[in-house]
Design an enzyme around this catalytic site. Sequence first.
Site, short mmCIF file in Angstrom:
data_model
loop_
_atom_site.label_atom_id
_atom_site.label_comp_id
_atom_site.label_asym_id
_atom_site.label_seq_id
_atom_site.Cartn_x
_atom_site.Cartn_y
_atom_site.Cartn_z
N ASP A 139 5.78 26.53 23.86
CA ASP A 139 4.64 27.24 23.28
C ASP A 139 4.30 26.59 21.95
OD1 ASP A 139 4.51 29.01 25.39
OD2 ASP A 139 5.77 30.52 24.42
N ASP A 156 -0.51 30.00 29.40
CA ASP A 156 -0.58 31.44 29.10
C ASP A 156 -2.02 31.90 28.99
OD1 ASP A 156 2.19 31.47 28.99
OD2 ASP A 156 2.26 31.25 26.81
#
Length: 230
Positions: A139, A156
Amino acid sequence: MQAAGGAPLSGAGPARPGNRARRIALLVVVATVIYALDQVSKFLVVKFLEHEEPLTVVPGALVLTVIRNAGAAFSIGTGMTIVFTVIALTVVVAIVRTARQLRSLPWAITLGLLLGGAVGNLTDRIFRSPAPFQGHVVDFIQAFPVTRFPVFNVADSAIVCGGVLAVFLAWRGYQIDGTRQTEEEPSGSGAEQAVEPAESRDGIPEHARGEVPEQTREQAGDRSRERADG
């Protein structure tokens, strides 16, 4: 044609194989683009930004900072990596199976977003450290740092956008097979109205004539003639 519960389906008709093929092709294109963007962006940030100071792209709004996420999207459920790996595999299989009925343009885009995002994060879980099928997802996008919103990635974002679109399409009645479920239209001017039973010349309803004695019918007829004469 009607759906369960009596709701009509508009646009239902014989499906054209070419239409289905185009929708599946669109799904594959969207999923491929999302997957490529996700993997390329992860490769670049790991190569150039990992172990470095966060990079401010837009002050107060967008910062790039690399973290390794063992949980689900937005760092939810850390420590359950293997569980989320199985869930991601299940989602991918479900989308592929659903695509056999796909004839809707909006649903092709929606499923493409979901599939590309799911496969993107699944690739991390299968191939990244610390172990196969237990890898940590990369991330790196931090939006509005002051709000402490969880760090996320391209996959995401695609999953969230696909989920929102799926809810919207289901709410509006759009079906994967290209039909649309709508509410029953009111009957309007053709609504049923109470109709008073017709009366015969002697003032007795027609449906009750067989139940009234002949003498009573004659008396009723006399009263009708008297009213007419008066």
